[in-house]
Design a protein around this motif. Structure first.
Motif, PDB file in Angstrom:
ATOM      1  N   TRP A  95      13.141  43.605  18.840  1.00 44.89           N
ATOM      2  CA  TRP A  95      13.136  45.013  18.462  1.00 44.89           C
ATOM      3  C   TRP A  95      12.734  45.851  19.670  1.00 44.89           C
ATOM      4  O   TRP A  95      11.879  45.470  20.441  1.00 44.89           O
ATOM      5  N   ARG A  96      13.362  46.998  19.828  1.00 44.66           N
ATOM      6  CA  ARG A  96      13.151  47.835  21.001  1.00 44.66           C
ATOM      7  C   ARG A  96      12.806  49.257  20.564  1.00 44.66           C
ATOM      8  O   ARG A  96      13.502  49.842  19.752  1.00 44.66           O
ATOM      9  N   GLU A  97      11.734  49.791  21.125  1.00 44.28           N
ATOM     10  CA  GLU A  97      11.363  51.183  20.924  1.00 44.28           C
ATOM     11  C   GLU A  97      11.218  51.799  22.300  1.00 44.28           C
ATOM     12  O   GLU A  97      10.448  51.300  23.122  1.00 44.28           O
ATOM     13  N   TYR A  98      11.975  52.861  22.530  1.00 48.22           N
ATOM     14  CA  TYR A  98      11.906  53.511  23.838  1.00 48.22           C
ATOM     15  C   TYR A  98      10.675  54.407  23.906  1.00 48.22           C
ATOM     16  O   TYR A  98      10.273  55.010  22.920  1.00 48.22           O
ATOM     17  N   ASP A  99      10.097  54.470  25.083  1.00 43.50           N
ATOM     18  CA  ASP A  99       8.910  55.283  25.308  1.00 43.50           C
ATOM     19  C   ASP A  99       9.230  56.737  25.000  1.00 43.50           C
ATOM     20  O   ASP A  99      10.137  57.322  25.600  1.00 43.50           O
ATOM     21  N   GLU A 100       8.506  57.320  24.042  1.00 42.40           N
ATOM     22  CA  GLU A 100       8.803  58.680  23.555  1.00 42.40           C
ATOM     23  C   GLU A 100       8.691  59.729  24.658  1.00 42.40           C
ATOM     24  O   GLU A 100       9.521  60.625  24.760  1.00 42.40           O
ATOM     25  N   ARG A 101       7.694  59.608  25.486  1.00 42.38           N
ATOM     26  CA  ARG A 101       7.513  60.579  26.571  1.00 42.38           C
ATOM     27  C   ARG A 101       8.677  60.529  27.560  1.00 42.38           C
ATOM     28  O   ARG A 101       9.177  61.562  28.007  1.00 42.38           O
ATOM     29  N   ALA A 102       9.141  59.317  27.874  1.00 46.11           N
ATOM     30  CA  ALA A 102      10.264  59.165  28.799  1.00 46.11           C
ATOM     31  C   ALA A 102      11.558  59.702  28.193  1.00 46.11           C
ATOM     32  O   ALA A 102      12.368  60.312  28.894  1.00 46.11           O
ATOM     33  N   VAL A 103      11.754  59.494  26.889  1.00 46.91           N
ATOM     34  CA  VAL A 103      12.957  60.012  26.216  1.00 46.91           C
ATOM     35  C   VAL A 103      12.948  61.536  26.238  1.00 46.91           C
ATOM     36  O   VAL A 103      13.966  62.177  26.524  1.00 46.91           O
ATOM     37  N   ASN A 104      11.790  62.150  25.983  1.00 42.39           N
ATOM     38  CA  ASN A 104      11.692  63.617  26.022  1.00 42.39           C
ATOM     39  C   ASN A 104      11.966  64.141  27.420  1.00 42.39           C
ATOM     40  O   ASN A 104      12.654  65.148  27.596  1.00 42.39           O
ATOM     41  N   TRP A 105      11.443  63.480  28.418  1.00 42.37           N
ATOM     42  CA  TRP A 105      11.665  63.870  29.817  1.00 42.37           C
ATOM     43  C   TRP A 105      13.153  63.780  30.162  1.00 42.37           C
ATOM     44  O   TRP A 105      13.733  64.682  30.760  1.00 42.37           O
ATOM     45  N   LEU A 106      13.800  62.681  29.748  1.00 44.26           N
ATOM     46  CA  LEU A 106      15.222  62.500  30.018  1.00 44.26           C
ATOM     47  C   LEU A 106      16.055  63.554  29.293  1.00 44.26           C
ATOM     48  O   LEU A 106      16.993  64.115  29.865  1.00 44.26           O
ATOM     49  N   SER A 107      15.705  63.865  28.059  1.00 43.40           N
ATOM     50  CA  SER A 107      16.424  64.906  27.303  1.00 43.40           C
ATOM     51  C   SER A 107      16.340  66.248  28.010  1.00 43.40           C
ATOM     52  O   SER A 107      17.313  66.997  28.052  1.00 43.40           O
ATOM     53  N   THR A 108      15.172  66.539  28.570  1.00 44.33           N
ATOM     54  CA  THR A 108      15.012  67.788  29.321  1.00 44.33           C
ATOM     55  C   THR A 108      15.910  67.797  30.547  1.00 44.33           C
ATOM     56  O   THR A 108      16.568  68.787  30.840  1.00 44.33           O
ATOM     57  N   LEU A 109      15.958  66.681  31.260  1.00 40.48           N
ATOM     58  CA  LEU A 109      16.797  66.591  32.455  1.00 40.48           C
ATOM     59  C   LEU A 109      18.285  66.709  32.139  1.00 40.48           C
ATOM     60  O   LEU A 109      19.039  67.293  32.905  1.00 40.48           O
ATOM     61  N   LEU A 110      18.694  66.151  31.008  1.00 38.94           N
ATOM     62  CA  LEU A 110      20.108  66.163  30.639  1.00 38.94           C
ATOM     63  C   LEU A 110      20.523  67.429  29.901  1.00 38.94           C
ATOM     64  O   LEU A 110      21.699  67.603  29.597  1.00 38.94           O
ATOM     65  N   SER A 111      19.584  68.308  29.636  1.00 37.01           N
ATOM     66  CA  SER A 111      19.886  69.553  28.941  1.00 37.01           C
ATOM     67  C   SER A 111      20.868  70.384  29.759  1.00 37.01           C
ATOM     68  O   SER A 111      20.764  70.448  30.975  1.00 37.01           O
ATOM     69  N   PRO A 112      21.823  71.042  29.106  1.00 33.91           N
ATOM     70  CA  PRO A 112      22.782  71.872  29.845  1.00 33.91           C
ATOM     71  C   PRO A 112      22.105  73.008  30.611  1.00 33.91           C
ATOM     72  O   PRO A 112      22.647  73.520  31.571  1.00 33.91           O
ATOM     73  N   ASN A 113      20.907  73.394  30.203  1.00 29.77           N
ATOM     74  CA  ASN A 113      20.205  74.490  30.869  1.00 29.77           C
ATOM     75  C   ASN A 113      19.215  74.006  31.929  1.00 29.77           C
ATOM     76  O   ASN A 113      18.494  74.821  32.499  1.00 29.77           O
ATOM     77  N   ALA A 114      19.168  72.714  32.177  1.00 30.16           N
ATOM     78  CA  ALA A 114      18.221  72.180  33.160  1.00 30.16           C
ATOM     79  C   ALA A 114      18.502  72.776  34.533  1.00 30.16           C
ATOM     80  O   ALA A 114      19.639  72.845  34.983  1.00 30.16           O
ATOM     81  N   GLY A 115      17.471  73.246  35.182  1.00 25.80           N
ATOM     82  CA  GLY A 115      17.595  73.782  36.524  1.00 25.80           C
ATOM     83  C   GLY A 115      17.999  75.243  36.589  1.00 25.80           C
ATOM     84  O   GLY A 115      17.995  75.837  37.650  1.00 25.80           O
ATOM     85  N   ARG A 116      18.342  75.829  35.470  1.00 26.61           N
ATOM     86  CA  ARG A 116      18.718  77.240  35.464  1.00 26.61           C
ATOM     87  C   ARG A 116      17.473  78.095  35.245  1.00 26.61           C
ATOM     88  O   ARG A 116      16.620  77.758  34.425  1.00 26.61           O
ATOM     89  N   ALA A 117      17.412  79.172  35.961  1.00 28.27           N
ATOM     90  CA  ALA A 117      16.296  80.102  35.784  1.00 28.27           C
ATOM     91  C   ALA A 117      16.455  80.804  34.449  1.00 28.27           C
ATOM     92  O   ALA A 117      17.563  81.158  34.046  1.00 28.27           O
TER      93      ALA A 117
END
Length: 96
Positions: free
Chosen positions: A50-72
């Protein structure tokens, strides 16, 4: 997850194994593209797998992959009243 000792936790799936922190390749879809992330933290059961991904890392990755990432972020502009429209009145201030 309640900690057993160190970096291990009891497995909630099989109730017999122990989850241990491992680094794996994480796969996710972004629109129609497959994204792979190497060395991604996951808690994996030594018995059932059974595999559970680290919640903090998933949230960080979601932020990075967001279409608005890096935009002011831009403040919202207030629309100027049209000619003939009443102006909003200021709220009265309290004198207490």
């Amino acid at each position: 997850m309640s900690e057993l000792h160190g970096n291990t936790f009891p497995c909630n799936e099989c109730q017999a194994g122990v989850l241990r922190l491992r680094y794996v390749t994480y796969l996710t879809w972004l629109a129609d593209e497959l994204i792979t992330v190497p060395n991604f933290p996951a808690w994996i059961c030594d018995l059932c797998g059974w595999r559970e991904y680290d919640e903090r890392a998933v949230n960080w990755l979601s932020t990075l992959l967001s279409p608005n990432a890096g935009r002011a972020t831009q403040p919202r502009r207030r629309r100027a009243p049209r000619t003939g429209e009443p102006r909003p009145q200021a709220r009265p201030t309290s004198t207490e």
